[in-house]
Every structure is written in C-alpha cells, then in structure tokens.
Design an enzyme around this catalytic site. Sequence first.
Site, PDB file in Angstrom:
ATOM      1  N   ASP A   1      -0.558   0.235  -2.974  1.00  0.00           N
ATOM      2  CA  ASP A   1      -0.783  -0.241  -3.193  1.00  0.00           C
ATOM      3  C   ASP A   1      -2.025  -1.123  -2.161  1.00  0.00           C
ATOM      4  O   ASP A   1      -1.394  -1.275  -0.744  1.00  0.00           O
ATOM      5  CB  ASP A   1      -0.260  -1.940  -3.529  1.00  0.00           C
ATOM      6  CG  ASP A   1      -0.054  -3.023  -3.914  1.00  0.00           C
ATOM      7  OD1 ASP A   1      -1.573  -3.494  -4.551  1.00  0.00           O
ATOM      8  OD2 ASP A   1      -0.095  -4.310  -3.464  1.00  0.00           O
TER       9      ASP A   1
ATOM     10  N   ASP B   1      -8.158  -4.799  -5.557  1.00  0.00           N
ATOM     11  CA  ASP B   1      -7.171  -4.470  -6.254  1.00  0.00           C
ATOM     12  C   ASP B   1      -6.840  -3.675  -6.720  1.00  0.00           C
ATOM     13  O   ASP B   1      -7.000  -3.263  -7.477  1.00  0.00           O
ATOM     14  CB  ASP B   1      -6.803  -6.095  -6.506  1.00  0.00           C
ATOM     15  CG  ASP B   1      -5.923  -6.256  -6.855  1.00  0.00           C
ATOM     16  OD1 ASP B   1      -3.930  -5.071  -5.835  1.00  0.00           O
ATOM     17  OD2 ASP B   1      -4.757  -7.040  -7.388  1.00  0.00           O
TER      18      ASP B   1
END
Length: 471
Positions: A354, A152
Amino acid sequence: MASVAKLLLLVLCSYHTLGAHAAGGGRSLSYTVLSVASLNNSVCSDPKATPSSSSTGFTVPLHHRDGPCSPLTTKQKVPTLAEKLQRDKLRAASIQRKFSAGAAIGTGGGGAFQQSDAATVPTTLGASLDSLQYVITVRLGTPALTQTMFIDTGSDVSWVQCKTCSQCHPQADPLFDPSKSSTYSPFSCGSAACAQLGVEGNGCSSSSQQCQYMLRYGDGSTSTAGTYGSDTLALGSSNTAVTSFQFGCSDVESGPGFVDRTDGLMGLGGGAQSLVSQTAATFGSAFSYCLPPTPGSSGFLTLGAGTSSGFVTTPMLRSSQIPTFYGVRLQAIRVGGAQLNIPTSAFSAGAIMDSGTVVTRLPRTAYSALSSAFKAGMKKYRRAPASGGILDTCFNFKGQSSVSIPTVALVFSGGAVVNLDPNGVMLDNCLAFAGNSDDTELGIIGNVQQRTFEVLYNVGGGAVGFRAGAC
C-alpha cells in the site's frame, strides 16, 4: 475476526526467484539522525531517480507532499509526526475492516467489489484519504490545466475538484473547469462507464441524465461526489496523452479528510476504473514507482513498466471480492542477518502492498519477535518513550548525528529477500513497524519500508518486484 485467517488463505504460485535478494544483507546499517522538522525544511535535491532500463512506458516525477520538492510545500501547514501517525492508524484500520468482512486473497483476479444498491451508498469505500503521502503533476483537458494529485494504490476512481464545486477545500492549482475544455465529456446515465460504478440507477439522480459518482473514505465521514466523465490526460515530459481518461469531477466534499491543497487523487488500484486498468491496452498492465528516502529527494511513477528484469519478485495475490488491492505473502523476517523464529502460520492472514499506509503492520507474533530482536541489537542506545500512539520501539539519539542499527530484511514467498534501506527501518528514531492486534488481521507493507526501491506491480504477470537503490 477469528475466521479471518481462514478467509484469507493465500494460494501460492511457483516462482523461480529462490534466493534472490534486493540490496545487500549485512548485519548493520548506518542511520543518519535527522528530525522530522529538518527533513521537511531541507532543500530539494537534484533528481537521482533511475527507472528500470526495461521500462517501455513513460515516467513522471513523484514527490513527498510535505517536502521542498512538492508544489504544495509553501502553501500548507506540515502535519506533525503524531498527526501523520494518527491518520495512518485510521487508514490501516479502514483497510483491515474491508478484509475482515470476508474477502479472500488468492492468486486469481477478476470480479468486482460489490456495494449495496442503495443510491446514497458510494461506489467504493476507500482507505483514509488524509494519510496519503506522495503526489504527481499531470495536465488535464484541452487546453491542458496543471493538476497536482495524490497517488493511491488503495483507490480505483480518480477525481479532481472542479470549477462547479460548491463545497470544496482550497487547492494549489486553479480548479479544473470542464466547460473550458474542448475534449471533456460527461458520461450519460446509460453508458457502460457509469454502469461500472455500481450505483443504483447507473449513478444518476432522477433530475439528471449525467452520470454521478460518490466516494467515501475511511469510516465514511469523508466523501467526494460529482459528475463522472472523461477528458484528455497528459503525463510526463513527453506529453504522452491518455485520451478519454475517466475521472470524477468533484462538486461537493465533506468531512475531515481534506486537510491539504492537492487538486485530487489518481487511483492506481487493480479495479476497472483505475489509471492502470484504463491504460493497460496501450501501455500494458504493469506500473512501478520509487518513493524517495526523504521529503527532500524525488522519486518517480512509471506506467508501462516493462519486464521484471533486475527485480526480485514474489507472486501477486488478488481478492476477487476486492480487486483494488495488491496482495503478497510475507514469510519471514531477518534482523542483523539472522532469521527470526516466527512460525509460518503467523503470516497466514496475508498482506497487501500500500502506497498510502505509512508504517508497515505486522501480525502480532511477528512484530513482537522483530521488536525484541531489534532492541537486542540496539542495547548501546537509551530507550525513548513511544511515539504517535503507534511506534513503541524508540531510542534516544540525542547529540548523535549517525548511529549503527541492525539490518532488517523482509522475506516474501518465492524466496525474494528485500533488505530495507536505513530510512525504511527507522522513522523519527523509532522502529518503523507496528503490530496488529493479533495474527488474524491483514498485514500491510507501508510506504516507509518501500523507500528507495522501485516497486513493480506486474499485474498481467502476477508478480510484485523490488529493485534496490532506484531513488
């Protein structure tokens, strides 16, 4: 929200990448029509991922959490597309809330994200956890125990579930037992690592001298907490070891975000606690990954990714208030080789890269222009209803195995033109983009658009790069 555009002014750097392209930029692409079910049930293909030859670090395989290559596949229910998109909506909203509070993206780094000093407040309020898509396998402790972890870029603190857990979700691998590892060490309350977490009392309760952490995700309803410590982390087939790797040993979790069988999370953000920052002195402050085009294929994660040779690059923009995220400036969009008539001011709120957001979020003006142009290029196909409450430019491809779609290219500051792969344009027969409520909300370049590219985060060099056809 009205003041966000001013607060998110991007200071641009001068880069020598004018006119650079990633992949070819023709007028149309051939898109293979596959249902979500057929993608998820496909056979794991032979690895075709090819990290950049300039990489100087080490590489680990990366898989889609729901695909046949994943160690989790046979042990969990695969979410529907609607469920994935609902999670994605929550993640995007949680990221945008952070920046709407007044964090500015600029070319400088430094600083730390400051939270309230209340002892019950988490060290970080991360993005939605259950929207994460990609996993790697590492080995933790001595003797080493295999752990399957999400990656992440929107998180800094890494964590795994531990044997001491009193309230945790089922996972694919054995729980990590810190008492069985000869190299595990919890941080004390007075340690610099504990102070860095930023919680009152150095993250410690009055009854414990061991550093405690807490992380909350999304709207704060999902959390994990436990002891913050260090151990040996082994990555890649070469058994490259990261000594004194700092991570959370999760004892308690709560909320709806833990819906899979992963063992934990590997933070790749720009903050001090992330794996990237912890290993910068050894491997350099650059990393890259390639997200595969389908769940049935494999990608990779590389730490110490070397130079940007072979990549088209754009300046990396950072927020001093929220150093976790890696910002970029999107300047234009091309459809079928033609640049859309979108005012430059529409992109002034900036955007972040992202790995955890699925669908790219565009300023409302930009998305409206993209959707209209794409529909104009798809006139020979019937329209279909919106999908998942997010995707509203959808088509009926019933009875067809392959269709022709317009090319879509993203143009970033510095002149980097990124021509998307067909699987980076469409998602379940819909245009894989969504519009923000207006032009003042932060843009997000999601993982669908990143597919097949080696995406380079050259943190030390202040650049984000794209190399086409890497997986």
